[in-house]
Scaffold this motif. Sequence first.
Motif, PDB file in Angstrom:
ATOM      1  N   PRO A 184      38.314  48.806  42.724  1.00  0.00           N
ATOM      2  CA  PRO A 184      36.991  49.347  42.382  1.00  0.00           C
ATOM      3  C   PRO A 184      36.425  48.881  41.042  1.00  0.00           C
ATOM      4  O   PRO A 184      35.220  48.675  40.916  1.00  0.00           O
ATOM      5  CB  PRO A 184      37.202  50.865  42.397  1.00  0.00           C
ATOM      6  N   ARG A 185      37.279  48.696  40.036  1.00  0.00           N
ATOM      7  CA  ARG A 185      36.755  48.247  38.735  1.00  0.00           C
ATOM      8  C   ARG A 185      36.253  46.816  38.811  1.00  0.00           C
ATOM      9  O   ARG A 185      35.250  46.466  38.204  1.00  0.00           O
ATOM     10  CB  ARG A 185      37.822  48.393  37.644  1.00  0.00           C
ATOM     11  N   LEU A 186      36.924  45.977  39.562  1.00  0.00           N
ATOM     12  CA  LEU A 186      36.474  44.597  39.756  1.00  0.00           C
ATOM     13  C   LEU A 186      35.228  44.566  40.635  1.00  0.00           C
ATOM     14  O   LEU A 186      34.313  43.778  40.402  1.00  0.00           O
ATOM     15  CB  LEU A 186      37.595  43.753  40.370  1.00  0.00           C
ATOM     16  N   LEU A 187      35.171  45.451  41.606  1.00  0.00           N
ATOM     17  CA  LEU A 187      34.003  45.554  42.484  1.00  0.00           C
ATOM     18  C   LEU A 187      32.746  45.862  41.672  1.00  0.00           C
ATOM     19  O   LEU A 187      31.667  45.354  41.965  1.00  0.00           O
ATOM     20  CB  LEU A 187      34.245  46.640  43.538  1.00  0.00           C
ATOM     21  N   ASP A 243      43.459  44.204  36.608  1.00  0.00           N
ATOM     22  CA  ASP A 243      43.288  44.066  35.154  1.00  0.00           C
ATOM     23  C   ASP A 243      43.165  42.604  34.753  1.00  0.00           C
ATOM     24  O   ASP A 243      42.293  42.231  33.958  1.00  0.00           O
ATOM     25  CB  ASP A 243      44.476  44.680  34.409  1.00  0.00           C
ATOM     26  N   GLU A 244      44.048  41.773  35.279  1.00  0.00           N
ATOM     27  CA  GLU A 244      44.062  40.361  34.891  1.00  0.00           C
ATOM     28  C   GLU A 244      42.812  39.630  35.377  1.00  0.00           C
ATOM     29  O   GLU A 244      42.282  38.761  34.681  1.00  0.00           O
ATOM     30  CB  GLU A 244      45.325  39.676  35.398  1.00  0.00           C
ATOM     31  N   LEU A 245      42.327  39.964  36.553  1.00  0.00           N
ATOM     32  CA  LEU A 245      41.087  39.337  37.037  1.00  0.00           C
ATOM     33  C   LEU A 245      39.889  39.785  36.203  1.00  0.00           C
ATOM     34  O   LEU A 245      39.008  38.970  35.886  1.00  0.00           O
ATOM     35  CB  LEU A 245      40.869  39.652  38.518  1.00  0.00           C
ATOM     36  N   ILE A 246      39.852  41.048  35.800  1.00  0.00           N
ATOM     37  CA  ILE A 246      38.769  41.527  34.938  1.00  0.00           C
ATOM     38  C   ILE A 246      38.809  40.789  33.600  1.00  0.00           C
ATOM     39  O   ILE A 246      37.773  40.361  33.083  1.00  0.00           O
ATOM     40  CB  ILE A 246      38.845  43.056  34.746  1.00  0.00           C
ATOM     41  N   LEU A 247      39.998  40.603  33.039  1.00  0.00           N
ATOM     42  CA  LEU A 247      40.128  39.884  31.775  1.00  0.00           C
ATOM     43  C   LEU A 247      39.756  38.406  31.912  1.00  0.00           C
ATOM     44  O   LEU A 247      39.412  37.755  30.924  1.00  0.00           O
ATOM     45  CB  LEU A 247      41.551  40.012  31.231  1.00  0.00           C
TER      46      LEU A 247
END
Length: 181
Positions: A32-35, A132-136
């Motif tokens: 959801p955070r990446l979405l 987390d890593e994709l968001i970063l």
Amino acid sequence: MEKKLDPSHLDVVAFARDGANLQGQSPLGTLPRLLDEQFAGDLQAGQVLWRLMGRLVPQSGGADQIWLDLQASVDLPMQCQRCLTPVLETVEAERSFRFVADETTAAALDDEAEEDILVISRDFDALALIEDELILSLPLVPLHEVCPKVMPMSAVDPEFESESAKPNPFGVLAGLKTGKS
């Protein structure tokens, strides 16, 4: 019979000890955070492709180090900061993590270690780590290589431009000063 590994409830110690590999794909909706980072447009996000690899690194005079290698990628629709239209960005993450026994050890090693340090867990959520890593890894400024439509690039403020088209009330005085009418 091979036991089924769940990436959201991973026993990191057993995973590394077995030298296990786990790969899969997840719909963007499960992160959801990446979405929330995607731009609403006509481009569709791809599946999140990921791979986890556990390994032990032998240490002379001590216990083996527990490592987890992560690779992940997703095609994410974002807003081009040049033309403000959707652009499909490939976001990739590739990191290695060393696990230690407790928070105190992690905090002590964090400043001096080049690698990322995490605390061992028998119920580790690797999908949250992937997210987390994709968001970063998101691009700071998403851009098309070549924008599909040309945007006017003007350094002149439209309000200022319309004001400059009006006659200058002091123009008559400038004419009097030079003796012209």
